[in-house]
Design an enzyme around this catalytic site. Structure first.
Site, PDB file in Angstrom:
ATOM      1  N   CYS B 407       0.821  -1.206   0.000  1.00  0.00           N
ATOM      2  CA  CYS B 407       0.000   0.000   0.000  1.00  0.00           C
ATOM      3  C   CYS B 407       0.859   1.262   0.000  1.00  0.00           C
ATOM      4  CB  CYS B 407      -0.960   0.006   1.171  1.00  0.00           C
ATOM      5  SG  CYS B 407      -0.163  -0.134   2.772  1.00  0.00           S
ATOM      6  N   HIS B 451      -1.899   0.966   7.161  1.00  0.00           N
ATOM      7  CA  HIS B 451      -2.241   1.229   5.771  1.00  0.00           C
ATOM      8  C   HIS B 451      -1.803   2.640   5.405  1.00  0.00           C
ATOM      9  CE1 HIS B 451      -4.290   0.354   2.096  1.00  0.00           C
ATOM     10  NE2 HIS B 451      -5.141   1.360   2.211  1.00  0.00           N
ATOM     11  N   ASP B 467      -7.940   5.763  -2.427  1.00  0.00           N
ATOM     12  CA  ASP B 467      -7.072   4.672  -2.000  1.00  0.00           C
ATOM     13  C   ASP B 467      -6.661   3.867  -3.222  1.00  0.00           C
ATOM     14  OD1 ASP B 467      -5.684   2.697  -0.814  1.00  0.00           O
ATOM     15  OD2 ASP B 467      -7.317   1.991   0.474  1.00  0.00           O
TER      16      ASP B 467
END
Lengths: 305, 666
Positions: B407, B451, B467
């Protein structure tokens, strides 16, 4: 009257040296109309004390030596057939004296012991169906030897309870014994004692003693003492109501001797060991002689206030 | 030396047992040599008891003491501070056992032991640690009981049973104190032990950092929602933003702390929840966007994160209300936007080139963002915890060559491209998702839920979150990291036996969730029961209370309670005996002040005479009082009780306040 009592004590103390407290207790016992058990070794002056007391108080004195073959008749007396009159006439035994010394009472059989003890309790004897009253000041001093128990019949608790007090004379102090050794024979001194009180005076005093005042607070103290013997675990059994009555009676006599017309805790404490010592047993040793240590405990633990 | 009261065998046994139990929880952080010292001292102590060894000499004791002090200094670098202090305390606890000779020493040891038990909570305050401490406390109590020469002296189990009984009896008092005793802030603060060893987000990020975190199953925080738990895809827990990029590492700019709070407009339905956070040693708190909290000494920084003035060193409970649809900085702030466009010079030329191309293709910002997201979605990007090594141009490598990453890679690369295209943007670090625990209706978030995502700024719309990871691995967002990495087996690589790896076993998972729920309740209701929460509870019960009123009423209530007990015990309304008797008690008390005590069973007359002898000057008054007392109490003469009282007063006046020794002729 009290001065006369002091004179009595004085006279007895002349004969029995160094035993003032015991003499005073014995006198208190007598004034409270109780009987006295003296437990001591031979030769400690038990007979002398009894004799001197009898003399001083002007009482007739009889001594019975208890042996294993003594029969109740030997104590109470028997009827003997009189040839001349053709009737049985009663020959009174030594019990009909005013002060009876039952020497070594534990040597006699229980049957003879109980004859004496019944007389002590009832104040009268019944012989061959006829009830005969005992003389009015009637005082028994029994002695027993705590050491040589061979061939003896120890008094059961119920009979010990009949004695108001149990005393032990104990060895004399050094000074007293020295005076004893240097002086005349005690027995020789006895005849020289003259009666200080007569019968009527003694009766008057004995009537006065129960009138000595006992306050509520003091009865509470006596109750506390008695309760302690009934509830504390170290006592094999507690004191009977007869014992508490005896304690109060003895305390009154003691207070009277001290010249007071009321009882204070000191009086109770003074008579407590001799009044309850023979009525108490340790739980750990019910047949033993632990009474006196228990009494010390009572004196210490129970608050007089 | 005959005065010394020896320590009974039973007490020594229990003390040795207690020492084992007290030190056990400390084993994890004690230096190895302390454990050696402990075993040596215990063995020596046993040998002393068996008369095979002597007590240590004064010189040896001194040496041991200094050596221990030096040892602590060497292994902890200091003698102060909690960490070193606890080691020093444990050292003292161990050495005292060896030195223990008299009953007094044993008492010192026992009280030290109680203190050491409490210090264990500094390292572990979980429910298991609290329950465990019942054991050492019971053993210490048993040692204390064994010190008294009671009938229990030869029965160790009965001693322990009595100790346990005492503990049980103390329970209601403990609960009462727990609920009502005010939590007083510390008078001084010490650095907490082990602060630097906490795993968690840090204030800067290289792509590997989050991958490292993902190997940790440690708990980050738990959140209980007042209403429905929002869907997993909306659980973006913001911790901090990273807006400085040096070509390799994203970090937060130092200017953040000084910038004013941002302006934002509440919109949509709020979500309220409470969070119990594990110690992180970092000042920021976790919350959904855009959050407000009533926690004191906490403020919202210009990047919408919540930050406390002090790092979180202990478990922390706080209430948050969030407005997920709030409009964030619709007008922007010039400095903030300038920071959100910063890029290092001379790195990643290909990415910059690509950004320029995109800009020409999509003049609208939103179109550009969507194209970028579509790019991640449609090109063969792979979500993996095992990305290849990157060269100097890390973004170029990632975007055009390897296309494998985590991520952090996606968020970093996207932000880079957006900035290069002239759109203000930044990386947000935090946690995403979490495991829902149906037992307690809360979400637990672990370190592997860490994250990173992106937010960019648009005029009038303010900051918008996107995202990129969702485009590559939607299962990461929808069901969690484990599913996202299902094919790779890199999830929780480092801990093969963690129960988190066995979530597929239903029963094991049930137990794990139930246990977690218990721990969470412990944290929320026991550890978290502090100042504000306590006041809130008490307010619910008794209406509004202030801390000061609480203390006053607590002290007053305690005094009242004790007074009731005293009344019940002494029963002053029951007048003990006759008035004369009470006066005599006063008489006794009066004389007691001068050292004359009535002995047990001593009759009043004897006592009065003794007192008269001891205090010859006051003898007439003493005797006079006693005579009246006797006349009244025993002879039953009806004298006015006032007479007795006045005579007592005379005596009191005759007695000096304090007698000098010379006045008393014992």
């Amino acid at each position: 009257m009290r001065r006369k009592l002091e004179a009595c004590l004085e006279a007895v103390n002349q004969v029995l040296l160094g035993k003032e407290p015991q003499v005073r207790l014995a006198l208190a016992c007598l004034l409270a109309r109780g009987h006295l058990l003296i437990e001591d070794l031979p030769g400690m002056g038990k007979t002398t004390l009894s004799h001197a007391l009898a003399k001083v108080l002007g009482l007739s004195f009889q001594r019975v030596q208890f042996t294993s073959d003594l029969l109740p008749g030997d104590i109470l007396g028997t009827s003997v057939f009189d040839k001349d009159s053709g009737q049985f006439t009663f020959h009174p035994g030594p019990i009909f004296a005013e002060l009876v010394l039952a020497d070594e009472i534990n040597r006699a059989t229980p049957k003879s012991q109980s004859a004496l003890l019944e007389a002590m309790e009832e104040g009268q004897v019944t012989i061959e169906g006829a009830t005969r009253p005992l003389p009015d000041p009637f005082f028994v001093i029994a002695t027993q030897n705590p050491v040589s128990q061979g061939g003896t019949f120890a008094l059961p608790e119920s009979q010990l309870d009949r004695f108001l007090m149990r005393l032990s004379l104990g060895y004399p102090a050094r000074g007293a014994e020295k005076a004893l050794l240097l002086g005349d024979s005690r027995r020789a001194l006895l005849p020289q004692i003259s009666a200080v009180l007569d019968h009527s005076e003694l009766a008057a005093i004995q009537a006065e003693v129960p009138k000595v005042r006992v306050s509520d607070a003091l009865v509470e103290y006596v109750l506390r003492l008695v309760e302690a013997t009934r509830t504390q675990p170290q006592f094999a059994w507690g004191l009977s109501p007869r014992a508490s009555l005896a304690l109060l009676a003895a305390s009154r006599a003691w207070a009277y001797l001290a010249g007071r017309d009321y009882v204070i805790p000191e009086d109770v404490q003074a008579v407590l060991p001799s009044v309850v010592g023979h009525r108490l047993r340790e739980r750990a040793d019910p047949s033993g002689h632990g009474g006196s240590t228990l009494v010390q405990g009572l004196l210490r633990e129970v608050t007089p206030l | 030396m005959s005065q010394i009261q020896v320590i009974p065998r039973i007490s020594l046994t229990w003390l040795l047992v207690a020492q084992v139990l007290v030190i056990l929880p400390h084993l994890s952080h004690l230096p190895l040599w302390v454990i050696g010292l402990w075993l040596g001292c215990a063995a020596w102590r046993v040998q002393i008891f068996r008369m095979r060894a002597n007590y240590p000499s004064t010189l040896l004791k001194l040496g041991l003491m200094i050596a221990t002090g030096c040892g602590v200094f060497l292994s902890r670098g200091s003698l102060i501070g909690l960490d070193a202090g606890v080691v020093l305390l444990v050292g003292a606890f161990i050495l005292k056992l060896l030195e223990m000779r008299t009953r007094r020493d044993a008492l010192v040891l026992i009280f030290l032991g109680f203190f050491v038990v409490v210090t264990a909570y500094l390292f572990d305050d979980s429910i298991t640690a609290a329950l465990y401490s019942v054991l050492p406390v019971t053993a210490l109590l048993a040692g204390l009981i064994g010190l008294q020469q009671s009938s229990l002296a030869s029965r160790p189990w009965d001693t322990a049973k009595l100790a346990a009984g005492l503990m049980l009896q103390a329970l209601p008092i403990m609960l009462l104190l727990f609920v009502f005793f005010p939590r007083i802030g510390p008078l001084w603060s010490l650095p907490m032990p082990g602060g630097n060893a906490v795993t968690g987000l840090s204030d800067s990020m290289t792509p590997g950092d989050i991958a490292d975190l993902s190997r940790s199953g440690a708990l980050a925080f738990r959140a209980s929602f007042d209403g429905e738990v929002p869907p997993r895809t909306e659980l973006y827990w913001r911790a901090l933003t990273l807006d400085r990029f040096d070509g390799r590492r994203w970090s937060q700019s130092s200017a953040l702390n000084y910038s004013p709070s941002p302006d934002w407009q509440k919109a949509g339905d709020p979500v309220s929840y409470s969070i119990v956070m594990q110690p992180s040693s970092q000042p920021w708190l976790f919350a959904l966007d855009v959050a407000e909290t009533s926690l004191p000494q906490t403020r919202q920084l210009s990047d919408f994160r919540l930050q406390r003035s002090k790092p979180v060193e202990r478990s922390l409970l706080y209430q948050v209300t969030s407005w997920p649809q709030a409009l964030r900085e619709p007008h922007g702030s010039s400095t903030g936007l300038r920071r959100a466009l910063q890029l290092p010079a001379n790195v990643d030329p290909r990415s910059r080139q690509w950004a320029r191309e995109l800009r020409q293709q999509y003049p609208q910002d939103e179109q550009l963002v969507n194209a970028l997201l579509k790019h991640f979605n449609q090109q063969p990007f792979v979500y993996t915890l095992r990305p290849p090594q990157m060269s100097r141009d890390s973004v170029d490598d990632f975007l055009f060559d390897s296309r494998r990453g985590f991520c952090a890679h996606y968020a970093g690369a996207m932000t880079f491209v957006l900035r290069a295209a002239g759109i203000p943007s930044r990386v947000v670090a935090g946690y995403q998702g979490g495991e829902y625990n149906p037992n307690g209706n809360y979400v637990q978030v672990r370190q592997f839920d860490a994250h990173a995502w992106v937010e960019y700024w648009q005029p009038d719309r303010g900051w918008v979150s996107v995202d990129p990871t969702f485009q590559v691995a939607p299962e990461r967002i929808e069901s969690g990291l484990e599913q996202a990495l299902a094919g790779e087996e890199s999830f929780m690589e480092g801990s093969p036996f963690s129960p988190l790896r066995f979530r597929k076993l239903a029963w094991l998972n049930q137990i794990r969730l139930a246990w977690d729920n218990l721990n969470y309740s412990w944290q929320r209701w026991v550890l978290g029961y502090q100042g504000a929460q306590q006041l809130e509870l008490l307010q619910r019960w008794f209406g509004r209370v202030e801390a000061r009123e609480l203390i006053i009423s607590l002290v007053g209530g305690g005094a009242l309670f004790l007074a009731f007990i005293a009344l019940w015990l002494f029963k002053p309304w029951i007048r003990n005996g006759a008035p004369e008797q009470r006066l005599f008690s006063q008489f006794e008390r009066l004389l007691r002040r001068h050292g004359i005590y009535r002995k047990a069973g001593e009759v009043p007359g004897h006592f009065a005479r003794r007192a008269a002898i001891a205090l010859p000057r006051q003898a007439p008054e003493i005797i006079q009082f006693y005579r009246s007392f006797e006349a009244q109490y025993y002879a039953g003469e009806s004298i006015d009780p006032k007479l007795l009282r006045s005579q007592l007063r005379q005596l009191r006046r005759a007695l000096p306040l304090r007698l000098s020794r010379l006045d008393r002729q014992q």
